[in-house]
Design a protein around this motif. Structure first.
Motif, short mmCIF file in Angstrom:
data_model
loop_
_atom_site.label_atom_id
_atom_site.label_comp_id
_atom_site.label_asym_id
_atom_site.label_seq_id
_atom_site.Cartn_x
_atom_site.Cartn_y
_atom_site.Cartn_z
N ASP A 161 0.83 -1.21 0.00
CA ASP A 161 0.00 0.00 0.00
C ASP A 161 0.86 1.26 0.00
O ASP A 161 2.00 1.25 0.44
CB ASP A 161 -0.97 -0.02 1.20
N ASP A 162 0.26 2.35 -0.51
CA ASP A 162 0.99 3.62 -0.64
C ASP A 162 1.46 4.15 0.71
O ASP A 162 2.55 4.72 0.81
CB ASP A 162 0.08 4.69 -1.26
N GLU A 163 0.65 3.94 1.75
CA GLU A 163 1.01 4.50 3.06
C GLU A 163 2.31 3.86 3.56
O GLU A 163 3.25 4.56 3.95
CB GLU A 163 -0.14 4.26 4.05
N ASN A 164 2.39 2.52 3.51
CA ASN A 164 3.62 1.86 3.94
C ASN A 164 4.79 2.27 3.06
O ASN A 164 5.90 2.49 3.55
CB ASN A 164 3.45 0.34 3.89
N CYS A 165 4.54 2.39 1.77
CA CYS A 165 5.61 2.75 0.85
C CYS A 165 6.20 4.11 1.22
O CYS A 165 7.41 4.29 1.29
CB CYS A 165 5.04 2.77 -0.57
N GLY A 166 5.32 5.06 1.50
CA GLY A 166 5.77 6.40 1.89
C GLY A 166 6.54 6.37 3.20
O GLY A 166 7.58 7.05 3.34
N ILE A 167 6.09 5.59 4.15
CA ILE A 167 6.76 5.49 5.45
C ILE A 167 8.17 4.91 5.27
O ILE A 167 9.15 5.43 5.80
CB ILE A 167 5.93 4.62 6.43
N TYR A 168 8.29 3.83 4.52
CA TYR A 168 9.60 3.21 4.31
C TYR A 168 10.55 4.14 3.56
O TYR A 168 11.73 4.22 3.88
CB TYR A 168 9.46 1.86 3.58
N LYS A 169 10.00 4.85 2.57
CA LYS A 169 10.84 5.80 1.81
C LYS A 169 11.41 6.84 2.75
O LYS A 169 12.58 7.20 2.68
CB LYS A 169 10.01 6.50 0.73
N GLY A 170 10.56 7.32 3.66
CA GLY A 170 11.00 8.34 4.60
C GLY A 170 12.06 7.81 5.56
O GLY A 170 12.99 8.51 5.92
N LEU A 171 11.93 6.56 5.96
CA LEU A 171 12.84 6.03 7.00
C LEU A 171 14.16 5.52 6.42
O LEU A 171 15.17 5.50 7.13
CB LEU A 171 12.16 4.90 7.77
N LEU A 172 14.16 5.10 5.16
CA LEU A 172 15.39 4.44 4.64
C LEU A 172 16.38 5.46 4.05
O LEU A 172 16.09 6.29 3.31
CB LEU A 172 15.03 3.39 3.59
#
Ligand code: ADP
Length: 172
Positions: A161-172
């Motif tokens: 999902d887009d929400e998880n994708c955005g979170i991981y992008k921000g954290l990595l």
């Protein structure tokens, strides 16, 4: 830097060609909804047959633990089935159990000479673990494990999902 061995992909984990993909299974090992259902549907009955054998031998899989089966018809050679915690206000050891699910999957992968492994966002669907907290636990466990391990060459976080994708992008 261990982050060079970490990759982020958005999509369906059943399409990933890795030595192993991880399944967010449940303690019965008999399949379910979400990513579990998708993996069993795409991988065919060989996966379920091995899950049933494991279940007969050891009575399923406890929360935080992991077991390994064939990948059946999947592009991946193995499926590592782990059980994340159901989130319940955070007072029932959920953080530690989620960390164990990731860590035990990585240990089992290394024992089986897996070099490339893909994880879904365990517990963040039907089990309602807060996504941001789950992502930071997942990334921390993987980074720490890779820092002390040379056999695993690549860990892929597969965000659906887009929400998880955005979170991981921000954290990595
Ligand atoms: P859990 O019971 O551990 O919460 P779910 O399967 O409900 O397991 O959800 C875990 C995560 O898997 C969710 O973030 C969901 O969006 C994601 N997901 C669902 N289907 C797939 C798929 N085919 N590939 C990758 N991730 C998926």
């Amino acid at each position: 830097m261990s982050n060079q061995r970490i990759k982020l992909v958005q999509g369906d984990i059943t399409k990933i060609k890795a030595d192993a993909i991880v399944n967010a299974a449940n303690t019965s090992l008999l399949g379910g909804g979400g990513v579990d259902g998708a993996i069993h549907r795409a991988g065919g009955k060989a996966i379920l047959e091995e899950c049933i054998q494991i279940r007969n031998r050891q009575g399923g899989c406890k929360t935080g633990e992991a077991v390994i089966t064939t990948g059946g018809n999947l592009p991946a050679k193995y499926v590592i089935h782990t059980v994340g915690p159901v989130y319940n206000n955070g007072g029932k050891g959920e953080n530690g159990l989620l960390a164990s699910a990731y860590l035990n999957s990585l240990k089992l992968a290394a024992e089986n000479h897996v070099e490339t492994i893909a994880f879904p966002n365990i517990s963040t669907g039907i089990y309602h673990f807060p996504k941001k907290k789950a992502a930071s636990i997942a990334i921390k466990i993987v980074q720490d494990f890779l820092a002390g391990n040379e056999s695993i060459k690549e860990v892929v976080f597969v965000c659906f999902d887009d929400e998880n994708c955005g979170i991981y992008k921000g954290l990595l």
